[in-house]
Design a protein around this motif. Structure first.
Motif, PDB file in Angstrom:
ATOM      1  N   TYR A  18      -4.959  -3.728  12.111  1.00 13.06           N
ATOM      2  CA  TYR A  18      -4.693  -3.993  10.495  1.00 13.06           C
ATOM      3  C   TYR A  18      -6.193  -3.736   9.648  1.00 13.06           C
ATOM      4  CZ  TYR A  18      -3.261  -5.781   6.302  1.00 13.06           C
ATOM      5  OH  TYR A  18      -3.124  -6.128   4.927  1.00 13.06           O
ATOM      6  N   LYS A  19      -7.190  -4.483  10.290  1.00  9.48           N
ATOM      7  CA  LYS A  19      -8.387  -4.507   9.592  1.00  9.48           C
ATOM      8  C   LYS A  19      -9.125  -3.169   9.394  1.00  9.48           C
ATOM      9  CE  LYS A  19      -9.164  -9.467   9.973  1.00  9.48           C
ATOM     10  NZ  LYS A  19      -9.878 -10.494  10.591  1.00  9.48           N
ATOM     11  N   THR A  20      -8.887  -2.507  10.710  1.00  8.45           N
ATOM     12  CA  THR A  20      -9.732  -1.295  11.051  1.00  8.45           C
ATOM     13  C   THR A  20      -8.907  -0.196  10.155  1.00  8.45           C
ATOM     14  OG1 THR A  20     -10.169  -1.774  13.230  1.00  8.45           O
ATOM     15  CG2 THR A  20     -10.206   0.564  12.753  1.00  8.45           C
ATOM     16  N   LEU A  21      -7.819  -0.209  10.189  1.00 12.54           N
ATOM     17  CA  LEU A  21      -6.727   1.003   9.145  1.00 12.54           C
ATOM     18  C   LEU A  21      -7.161   0.797   7.925  1.00 12.54           C
ATOM     19  CD1 LEU A  21      -3.686   1.518  11.398  1.00 12.54           C
ATOM     20  CD2 LEU A  21      -5.643   2.862  11.577  1.00 12.54           C
ATOM     21  N   GLY A  22      -7.383  -0.625   7.529  1.00 16.99           N
ATOM     22  CA  GLY A  22      -7.845  -0.919   6.237  1.00 16.99           C
ATOM     23  C   GLY A  22      -8.675  -0.032   5.561  1.00 16.99           C
ATOM     24  N   GLU A  23      -9.860   0.152   6.397  1.00 18.17           N
ATOM     25  CA  GLU A  23     -10.966   0.832   5.979  1.00 18.17           C
ATOM     26  C   GLU A  23     -10.558   2.503   5.954  1.00 18.17           C
ATOM     27  OE1 GLU A  23     -13.963   0.130   8.821  1.00 18.17           O
ATOM     28  OE2 GLU A  23     -14.017  -2.050   8.454  1.00 18.17           O
ATOM     29  N   ALA A  24      -9.843   3.003   6.485  1.00 19.83           N
ATOM     30  CA  ALA A  24      -9.261   4.233   6.529  1.00 19.83           C
ATOM     31  C   ALA A  24      -8.185   4.925   5.466  1.00 19.83           C
ATOM     32  CB  ALA A  24      -8.469   4.649   7.860  1.00 19.83           C
ATOM     33  N   PHE A  25      -7.402   3.711   5.131  1.00 23.51           N
ATOM     34  CA  PHE A  25      -6.531   4.125   4.047  1.00 23.51           C
ATOM     35  C   PHE A  25      -6.999   3.390   2.564  1.00 23.51           C
ATOM     36  CE2 PHE A  25      -3.395   3.766   7.569  1.00 23.51           C
ATOM     37  CZ  PHE A  25      -2.858   4.884   7.276  1.00 23.51           C
ATOM     38  N   ARG A  26      -7.902   2.332   2.650  1.00 20.96           N
ATOM     39  CA  ARG A  26      -8.675   2.361   1.406  1.00 20.96           C
ATOM     40  C   ARG A  26      -7.320   1.737   0.174  1.00 20.96           C
ATOM     41  NH1 ARG A  26     -13.667   6.568   0.945  1.00 20.96           N
ATOM     42  NH2 ARG A  26     -14.426   6.049   3.159  1.00 20.96           N
ATOM     43  N   LEU A  27      -6.508   0.999   0.518  1.00 22.14           N
ATOM     44  CA  LEU A  27      -5.527   0.478  -0.276  1.00 22.14           C
ATOM     45  C   LEU A  27      -5.881  -1.070  -0.670  1.00 22.14           C
ATOM     46  CD1 LEU A  27      -2.224   1.894   1.048  1.00 22.14           C
ATOM     47  CD2 LEU A  27      -3.476   2.787  -0.670  1.00 22.14           C
TER      48      LEU A  27
END
Length: 295
Positions: free
Chosen positions: A109-118
């Motif tokens: 969840y934290k890793t993908l947060g950097e990709a989606f930037r929401l």
């Protein structure tokens, strides 16, 4: 494996699913296509356990989906209309799903947060349609599902984000062996990502095959000839521009090539056939093709 056997669902006399059969192999990326009203969304609602068939079976790894919490915990779904709790933020929905899905991955969840930037603190009701889709993917991938069911998954997203999401899905499939079933009208995109295809029409499965096999069973031909075409050639559609004839023929490339070449045409060539063309001609050939209408 996803298996649907003799599934029937009737709404006010309308058979949305009509003795439907479906088989999605483990680890496949399966494209479900069909015209509007074919029953695609109804089928997905059965596969997620929202609906129960009037008769027949809807199974995942041999277990029924409806009212089966253990099976549902292995499924993540992204419908065309994204659901979220009233006033919830992305982080609120993360906590909600974390309590339901035993394999929810907070590190991912934290890793993908950097990709989606929401902004995970923003209420989801304030997100645009494209941002909602991104949030839904963010959460669904973190559930680490064995089965990911998608309904028009990248509709409303820009080309860069569409490519990013398909990359994430395909990497997840390859690394974990997850199974993906995606319903979409974007046949060009499905052609790039799917290895199996099912064509649904009027609640029935018209056909389902590996994509490579499906593409090898219908051939597009251009030719110029003064001789009759071979007898028994199964022509689904034909058109002409001057002396050049274009044929859509059912059969393998080798079979069609050998039979037409035997008539000694003046010019003969095979053309690539897209999934969209296969879809149109499998659903009825020229009767389903776009018609010129006087306005």
């Amino acid at each position: 494996m996803i298996t649907v056997l003799h599934a029937v669902k009737v709404f006010d006399g309308f058979r949305a699913l009509d003795d439907l059969h479906l088989a999605v192999p483990d680890g496949a990326v399966y494209g479900l296509v069909g015209p509007n009203g074919a029953g695609k969304t109804t089928l997905l609602r059965h596969l997620t356990g929202v609906l129960r068939p009037d008769s027949g079976q809807v199974l995942i790894d041999g277990a029924p989906v409806y009212e089966n919490a253990d099976t549902k915990a292995r499924i993540a779904s992204i419908p065309d209309e994204i659901y979220y709790l009233p006033q919830a933020t992305i982080r609120d929905m993360m906590r909600f799903y974390r309590g339901i899905y035993p394999k929810f991955d907070e590190k991912l969840y934290k890793t993908l947060g950097e990709a989606f930037r929401l902004d995970e603190r923003m209420p989801m009701r304030r997100l645009s349609k494209g941002m909602l889709k991104q949030a839904a993917f963010w959460l669904a991938l973190c559930m680490r599902p064995d089965y990911l069911l998608l309904d028009e998954p990248v509709d409303g997203l820009d080309p860069v984000m569409r490519r990013q999401l398909w990359s994430l899905i395909l990497n997840d499939t390859a690394q974990r062996g997850a199974t993906v079933l995606v319903s979409s009208h974007n046949l060009r995109e499905l052609e790039d990502v799917c290895d199996h295809v099912g064509i649904l029409n009027r609640g029935k499965m018209l056909l389902e095959r590996p994509l490579a096999e499906l593409q090898d069973n219908i051939v597009k031909v251009q030719l110029v000839t003064e001789n009759p075409l071979p007898k028994g050639l199964e022509i689904l559609h034909q058109s002409a521009a001057g002396r050049v004839r274009t044929l859509i023929v059912r059969g393998s490339q080798r079979e069609v090539t050998d039979r037409i070449a035997a008539t000694l045409p003046i010019f003969f060539d095979l053309l690539p056939l897209s999934l969209e063309e296969i879809f149109i001609y499998e659903l009825g050939g020229a009767d389903y093709a776009v018609k010129n209408l006087a306005l």
